[in-house]
Design a protein around this motif. Sequence first.
Motif, PDB file in Angstrom:
ATOM      1  N   UNK A 218       0.873  -1.347  -0.015  1.00 53.39           N
ATOM      2  CA  UNK A 218       0.011   0.072   0.004  1.00 53.39           C
ATOM      3  C   UNK A 218       0.720   1.161   0.058  1.00 53.39           C
ATOM      4  N   UNK A 219       2.030   1.120  -0.495  1.00 54.98           N
ATOM      5  CA  UNK A 219       2.779   2.541  -0.783  1.00 54.98           C
ATOM      6  C   UNK A 219       3.494   2.662   0.622  1.00 54.98           C
ATOM      7  N   UNK A 220       3.907   1.859   1.151  1.00 50.00           N
ATOM      8  CA  UNK A 220       4.578   2.166   2.751  1.00 50.00           C
ATOM      9  C   UNK A 220       5.920   2.813   2.542  1.00 50.00           C
ATOM     10  N   UNK A 221       6.153   3.676   3.496  1.00 43.99           N
ATOM     11  CA  UNK A 221       7.315   4.569   3.552  1.00 43.99           C
ATOM     12  C   UNK A 221       8.199   4.151   4.504  1.00 43.99           C
ATOM     13  N   UNK A 222       9.581   4.377   4.117  1.00 40.17           N
ATOM     14  CA  UNK A 222      10.658   4.094   4.923  1.00 40.17           C
ATOM     15  C   UNK A 222      11.478   5.378   4.936  1.00 40.17           C
ATOM     16  N   UNK A 223      12.348   5.295   6.122  1.00 45.07           N
ATOM     17  CA  UNK A 223      13.191   6.520   6.298  1.00 45.07           C
ATOM     18  C   UNK A 223      14.750   5.831   6.763  1.00 45.07           C
ATOM     19  N   UNK A 224      15.915   6.156   6.017  1.00 38.62           N
ATOM     20  CA  UNK A 224      16.929   5.903   6.553  1.00 38.62           C
ATOM     21  C   UNK A 224      17.370   7.012   7.404  1.00 38.62           C
TER      22      UNK A 224
END
Length: 118
Positions: A63-69
């Motif tokens: 579902x378009x999951x976001x991630x952050x580095x």
Amino acid sequence: MHTYSIEREYAVLLHHFVSDSLRDINAPIQDFLPNRSFVDVAGRPAETHVKAVLHVRRPRHRGGQGFSLVCIAIHTGRRHQIRVHTQWEGHPTVTDEKYSHRKDKQAKQQNFAWTSTA
């Protein structure tokens, strides 16, 4: 109470988008119980600094999951401090089976890369 200080920096991939501004997480961690650590007012002091470096969204994945580095600096050395603090803030580490409350089990992967700033 003996509180020691360390200086280490880590690159960590987290679920969801983390704010671009530097964030300090100062939440005591209860790490006396075997096999589990958690944020608790009766815990020992723990200080974590988080700075977002990169955001990515996978449009066709979950579902378009976001991630952050993020770059994380810890100044105390509590057991599972990064995993506990990031999950408590609502951004569990991507490969963390223990603290992310995920139902699906992924292959064990290395969560962190670190450098010493001492």
